[in-house]
Scaffold this active site. Structure first.
Site, PDB file in Angstrom:
ATOM      1  N   THR A 187       0.860  -1.180   0.000  1.00 53.36           N
ATOM      2  CA  THR A 187       0.000   0.000   0.000  1.00 53.36           C
ATOM      3  C   THR A 187       0.899   1.233   0.000  1.00 53.36           C
ATOM      4  O   THR A 187       2.020   1.189   0.515  1.00 53.36           O
ATOM      5  CB  THR A 187      -0.884   0.047   1.254  1.00 53.36           C
ATOM      6  OG1 THR A 187      -0.027   0.146   2.392  1.00 53.36           O
ATOM      7  CG2 THR A 187      -1.716  -1.207   1.374  1.00 53.36           C
ATOM      8  N   GLU A 332      -5.857  -4.184   0.007  1.00 53.82           N
ATOM      9  CA  GLU A 332      -6.138  -5.264   0.955  1.00 53.82           C
ATOM     10  C   GLU A 332      -7.323  -6.132   0.538  1.00 53.82           C
ATOM     11  O   GLU A 332      -7.589  -7.153   1.158  1.00 53.82           O
ATOM     12  CB  GLU A 332      -6.423  -4.681   2.352  1.00 53.82           C
ATOM     13  CG  GLU A 332      -5.209  -4.057   3.042  1.00 53.82           C
ATOM     14  CD  GLU A 332      -5.023  -2.578   2.686  1.00 53.82           C
ATOM     15  OE1 GLU A 332      -5.552  -2.156   1.633  1.00 53.82           O
ATOM     16  OE2 GLU A 332      -4.344  -1.863   3.454  1.00 53.82           O
ATOM     17  N   LYS A 444     -16.664  11.681  16.159  1.00 55.72           N
ATOM     18  CA  LYS A 444     -17.363  10.763  17.068  1.00 55.72           C
ATOM     19  C   LYS A 444     -18.035  11.567  18.159  1.00 55.72           C
ATOM     20  O   LYS A 444     -17.374  12.101  19.045  1.00 55.72           O
ATOM     21  CB  LYS A 444     -16.344   9.802  17.673  1.00 55.72           C
ATOM     22  CG  LYS A 444     -16.922   8.796  18.640  1.00 55.72           C
ATOM     23  CD  LYS A 444     -15.809   7.931  19.218  1.00 55.72           C
ATOM     24  CE  LYS A 444     -16.351   7.058  20.334  1.00 55.72           C
ATOM     25  NZ  LYS A 444     -15.297   6.180  20.880  1.00 55.72           N
ATOM     26  N   TRP A 449     -21.657   8.918  14.646  1.00 48.14           N
ATOM     27  CA  TRP A 449     -20.650   9.516  13.808  1.00 48.14           C
ATOM     28  C   TRP A 449     -21.229  10.640  12.954  1.00 48.14           C
ATOM     29  O   TRP A 449     -22.324  10.523  12.393  1.00 48.14           O
ATOM     30  CB  TRP A 449     -20.020   8.463  12.892  1.00 48.14           C
ATOM     31  CG  TRP A 449     -18.796   7.883  13.506  1.00 48.14           C
ATOM     32  CD1 TRP A 449     -18.034   8.425  14.493  1.00 48.14           C
ATOM     33  CD2 TRP A 449     -18.174   6.646  13.166  1.00 48.14           C
ATOM     34  NE1 TRP A 449     -16.978   7.612  14.796  1.00 48.14           N
ATOM     35  CE2 TRP A 449     -17.033   6.515  13.995  1.00 48.14           C
ATOM     36  CE3 TRP A 449     -18.456   5.635  12.256  1.00 48.14           C
ATOM     37  CZ2 TRP A 449     -16.187   5.419  13.927  1.00 48.14           C
ATOM     38  CZ3 TRP A 449     -17.613   4.551  12.181  1.00 48.14           C
ATOM     39  CH2 TRP A 449     -16.482   4.439  13.014  1.00 48.14           C
TER      40      TRP A 449
END
Lengths: 552, 552
Positions: A187, A332, A444, A449
C-alpha cells in the site's frame, strides 16, 4: 463427515495451464506507439512463461518463496512474469513506479527482492536507486532502453529475450499449496511505512472467478478488455488472471497512458471493456471533444480508485453509449470489494442512486459497519459505521518481512480477523455501500458519527464559502464535536457564522450542527492536494485558531 | 512463504447469509397448478431455513454429519432444506423419486438417512417402502397430501409447517470446515449398486461460482431461471446455490413437469433462462405447436443429461428466438463439466460445430483423453480416448457407508486420482469435447479405439438396414475387433454383407471395417430402450450367433 470430492488446489498454475491451452488462441495485444500493435497469443505466453521460469531458476537461482520484483508497464512480458513467478513457487512483487524513490527503496528492501524485471523505458527511474537496493542480485531489462545507465552497477544485468532464448517451452510446474504466497503489493501508505499485502494462489483464483461472474465484469472470450489500471496496482484489478481463466482478449497500453494514444488504441483494437481510475476517463472525454475517435466498441467501463462524478458517467452514456460501472476496493481487498450494478427491473432513472454508490457486495465479501463504540450498525441506508470486511480474498495481516511474523495492527484488523477499511459509510438493506468519510476524519459525537465530508460539501454549497474543512475536536460532554473551518469567497465577508449554521440546519440533523467556527485564508493541503486535516487539528490543539462559539 | 490473506472457508452458509440479506428481495416462485403461483423471498427462505434447522436439531435430534433425506419436487420448501441441513452441519441427501423401489430402499439404508422430508403428493411412493427404511426415525410431510397412508408406520410423522411454527428465525450456524460433507447424491448405476457422491461445502461453493460465470449460465439478479431439472438430480445442476449467490429469481415447477403447465408457467412468470434434459423441451415444442403460448421471455436454455438434437436447437432459435446451450456433466462432476458456448467472433453457421459438441471445459475442470493402452491422446479433434477429469468439484471417490472407507473402484478413478468418466470422445485444440461412445462399448483394436456408435450410425444410414449394433469381440491378433449385428429393413433382404462393408468403406478408415457380421430379428434393449450390448456379447461368447466373415 468428509466429502468424497477431489482435493485439488486453486492455483495460478491451473489458470495458466487452462488459458494457454483451451484459450490458447486468445491474445494479449500490446500498444507500441507506432505501427501495428504487438500481438501475442495466450499459448505463446504460456510457452514464454515456462522459458522465463527456467531462466529465473537455472540462470538467476530463484527458489521457492523468493521475491521477483517487476518495475514494468502493462504489456505482454509483464503478463509472462505474472504467471512464471507464482507458478514456479516464487512470489511476484509488483513495484509501483509512481512511488517516491525513498518508498521504493524501502519496499524492495523490506520484501528482500532478489530479482527486478524492469522495462527498458523505466531504467532512468531504477538506475539511480540500484546502489541502495541491497537485496537485488539481478536486473533483467525487458524491451528497448538505454542500458548505459546500468554501467558499473552491482547487480548482474540481463536482457530478457537473451535469458528466454533457447529455454524449454514447457516447465514441470510444482504442486503448490493454495495458501502459499503468489504475489505481493505494498500500500502506498500516507502515514507510516508502506504495508505489504501477500496474495495467495487461492485468493487470486477466487478473485479471478469473481471478476468473471456475470454480476461483476462478466466478460467472455468474445470480449477484449483494456486494463488502463496498472499491473502494479493491485494486480490490475485481477484482470490478467481473469482473462486467462475465460479467454478474454486483453489490450495493454504499455506506457501510453495519455488521452490521445488511449483514444487511438481503442479505435484501432476495439476493446469492449476497460478498467481505470476516473481521472484517466475525464482526460479521454476532453481529448475526444478535441479530436473525434470511434470508441463505441466499448460497452462497459469499470471505474475504481475513487468515486466517479455522475456527470462524467452520463457523458459517456449519452455521447458514446458506454456504461460506466463504479467499483470499490483497496490493495487489501484484491481489490474487488463491491460493484455498482443496479438491481434488476429498474428504470434508468431509478438506477442512478445505485450506480453512484460504491456498489453491492459479492458473496465472497462479508461486510459490517462498526460504530464509534464498537457496536454494529444496521443496514438501513442511514446508520454510519466504519466498514469492516471478511472474505477469502481479503487481507488478514500485513507482511512482516523475511524474518518477521505477519503484522496485525489494531487499527487495520479487528480482534476477530476482519479488515478495518478505514472508510466510514452506510449500507442499504440490499447491500449497497455508500462511503461518506474516512474513519480518521469522522467526528465521534455521543456514540454516533458525523461525516466531515458531508458537512464540508454542504458548507461549500453556500455562496459565501470558497472552501470548508470540518475536523473533530475534543469535547467534554460528547467526546468529540465538529469544528467548522471556512475560507470565505470573494464578496462573502459579510456572512455570519449564525447564517452559515442556519444554512446547515436546513440540510442536516440538528445534533450534527457545529458549535465551533473559525475562518482562515486557505485550507492546508497534502502533497496530492487533499485537505490536510492533521494540520488543522494540530493548530486547534496548539490554540493557534481563533474560535467563535455559536449555538450549542 | 505464506500469504497474509484471511483464511475464510467456502461454505453453503456463506451463500445462504449472502442470499438472504443482500438479495433478500429476490424470490423463489413455486408453481401450484392453480391460481397465482406461490412467492417466497430469499429473506423469508433464510428465516425458514433457520426455523427448519432448529426443528431438525431440537425436535428430531439431527446432529453434525447426520443425513437428512428429501423426497421432494422443485419448490421453495426444498430450497429451505437445501440450506438448513448443510448449514447446520448435517448432510442433505436428495432421493431420486424415479428410481426403482429396490434401489431407493438400498440407498436410504446405505446413507443411513435418519430423517426423510417428503412432499405430501409423494407419500404414495414413500409409504410402502417405510417398513424397510430401517434407519429412518422421522418422516416430515411437506405440503398437502393424504397422510392416512402413514397410519401405523414406525417412524414418527411430522407436518413441516407445524415443526417450523414458532421456531426462531435466526440460527447460530456453526463454523464449518469447507471440506466437510454438505450434500449427497447417488448415481442410478445401471450395473451394480448405486454409488454415493458426497459434495463438500467447498465443491458446492466453487461450482455455484462457475455456474454464475459469464462463460457458463451467466445470470444476474435481472434474470429468473426455471430449473426443470429436478433438485434430486445433481443439486438441480447447482442452480439453487448459484441463485442465492447472485440474486437470480427462481421459478420452481413443483410436480408440474408436463409440457402444458410448463408452457403456462413460462408465459405467466416469464423466466429468462431454463435448465432441462432434451426430452422435456421436445415435448414443449410439440405442445406449443398445438397451443400457442408466449415463451419469448426465455433467452437461453441450458440442456444437459443427453445430447440435444440440432434440429430442436434450430427450432427453438428460429421459432422463438431462444438459444439452446449444450452442457455435459454427471453426478460425479457436480455436474458442470463442459458447456457449449462457441468461441467469440464466429458467424452463426461457423458456430454450429461448437454448439452441437458437448462444449468447452471451464478452468475448474482439467481434462485428458486416455487411450486403450493408458497413453494420453492429443487434443487434435480426431484422437479418441476415455475422458478423465480432475478439479475441485469432481468426485475422487464414492461414499463407503457410515462405517466404511471411501471407495475408489479402479474403473472409476485413476491411480493418480482423476475421475474416469466412462465416456469416450475427442477434444479439439481449443478444448471442445465431443463424446463418441461409452468406454464399455468402444472396440479396442491394435492400440486404437473404434467407436461402436459411429459404425452403427453409418450402418443405419443404409436403406437396407433397420437397426444395427456393433460390439467388441475378442481377436487374437488385434485384441478386439467389431462385430456388426444388423436387423434388415423390410425389402432389404437382398443386401449382402459385402455391400454393407463397401458402404462403410466410403465413410470410415479401412482398419475400422468389421470382418464379422451377423443378422438378427431385433436388437435386444435395456429397460430404458437402449441397445443392450451386454446381451449381444454374451450371445457371441456362447456361440449363439451365426457369424459370417467378410474381408479382413
Amino acid at each position: 463427515m468428509l466429502s468424497t470430492m477431489q482435493d485439488v488446489p486453486l492455483t495460478v498454475t491451473r489458470i495458466l495451464r487452462h488459458g494457454a491451452t483451451v484459450h490458447g488462441r486468445s491474445e494479449v495485444v500490446t500498444w507500441t506507439g507506432e505501427g501495428e500493435p504487438h500481438r501475442r497469443s495466450f499459448a505463446e505466453i504460456g510457452e514464454r512463461s515456462a522459458q522465463l521460469a527456467h531462466a529465473l531458476r537455472d540462470d538467476l537461482g530463484v527458489g521457492r518463496g523468493d521475491r521477483v520484483a517487476t518495475l514494468m508497464w502493462n504489456n505482454a512480458e509483464h503478463v509472462e512474469a505474472y504467471f512464471a513467478a507464482p507458478c514456479m513457487g516464487a512470489v511476484l512483487h509488483t513495484l509501483n513506479l509512481r512511488l517516491p524513490s525513498e518508498q521504493l527503496v524501502w519496499i524492495v528492501g523490506h520484501a528482500a527482492d532478489r530479482v527486478v524485471l524492469v522495462n527498458g523505458t523505466l531504467l532512468p527511474l531504477l538506475a539511480p536507486l540500484l546502489p541502495r537496493l541491497e537485496t537485488v542480485e539481478h536486473v533483467v531489462v525487458v524491451g528497448p532502453g538505454d542500458t548505459s545507465v546500468l554501467d558499473g552497477c552491482r547487480p548482474a544485468v540481463h536482457a530478457y529475450e537473451d535469458l528466454l532464448a533457447g529455454k524449454p517451452t514447457t516447465y514441470d510446474w510444482p504442486e503448490l499449496d493454495e495458501r502459499e504466497a503468489a504475489a505481493m503489493c505494498y500500500t502506498s501508505g500516507t502515514t507510516g511505512d508502506p504495508k505489504g499485502v501477500v496474495y495467495s494462489h487461492r485468493s487470486i483464483y477466487l478473485h479471478a472467478m469473481q471478476v468473471n461472474l456475470a454480476e461483476s465484469m462478466g466478460l467472455t472470450d468474445a470480449d477484449i478488455t483494456l486494463p488502463v489500471v496498472p499491473m502494479f496496482h493491485v494486480n490490475a484489478w485481477g484482470l490478467p488472471h481473469a482473462v486467462f481463466m475465460t479467454g478474454v482478449g486483453m489490450l495493454m497500453p504499455d506506457r501510453f497512458l495519455q488521452p490521445a494514444p488511449l483514444a487511438e488504441m481503442i479505435e484501432t483494437v476495439r476493446p469492449t471493456h476497460a478498467a481505470a481510475v476516473p481521472t484517466i476517463w475525464q482526460g479521454l472525454l476532453a481529448e475526444l471533444a478535441q479530436k473525434a475517435r470511434d470508441i463505441t466498441s466499448l460497452r462497459t467501463v469499470t471505474i475504481g480508485g475513487s468515486a466517479c462524478p455522475p456527470a462524467m458517467m452520463r457523458a459517456f452514456e449519452d455521447q458514446y453509449g458506454i456504461r460506466v460501472c463504479h467499483a470499490w476496493g483497496m490493495t487489501e481487498t484484491s481489490p474487488l470489494g463491491s460493484l455498482a450494478h443496479p438491481p434488476g427491473g429498474l428504470t434508468p432513472e431509478e438506477e442512478w442512486p445505485y450506480r453512484i454508490s460504491q456498489g453491492r457486495f459479492p458473496a465472497g465479501v462479508e461486510a459490517r459497519l462498526v460504530g464509534p463504540d464498537g457496536d454494529f450498525k444496521p443496514w438501513d441506508g442511514e446508520s454510519a459505521g466504519e466498514l469492516e470486511v471478511r472474505g477469502p480474498w481479503i487481507a488478514g495481516a500485513y507482511y512482516g518481512g523475511a524474518d518477521g511474523e505477519p503484522e496485525r495492527p489494531e487499527d487495520k484488523f479487528s480482534p476477530d480477523g476482519w479488515l478495518r477499511t478505514g472508510d466510514v459509510g452506510v449500507i442499504t438493506p440490499d447491500g449497497y455501500l455508500t462511503l461518506t468519510d474516512r474513519a480518521k476524519d469522522v467526528i465521534k459525537s455521543g456514540g454516533e458519527w458525523i461525516s466531515s465530508v458531508e458537512l464540508e460539501n454542504h458548507l461549500m454549497a453556500h455562496d459565501a464559502v470558497a472552501e470548508a474543512a470540518v475536523v473533530a475536536v475534543p469535547d467534554e460532554r460528547w467526546g468529540e464535536r465538529p469544528l467548522a473551518v471556512v475560507v470565505l469567497a470573494e464578496g462573502g465577508a459579510d456572512v455570519t457564522y449564525e447564517e452559515l449554521r442556519a444554512f446547515l440546519a436546513d440540510r442536516i440533523a440538528r445534533w450534527q450542527l457545529p458549535e465551533r467556527w473559525t475562518q482562515i485564508g486557505e485550507v492546508p493541503k497534502t502533497s496530492v492536494g487533499k485537505f490536510d486535516k492533521k494540520v488543522l487539528r494540530a493548530q486547534y490543539a496548539a490554540r493557534e485558531l481563533e474560535i467563535t462559539t455559536v449555538g450549542g
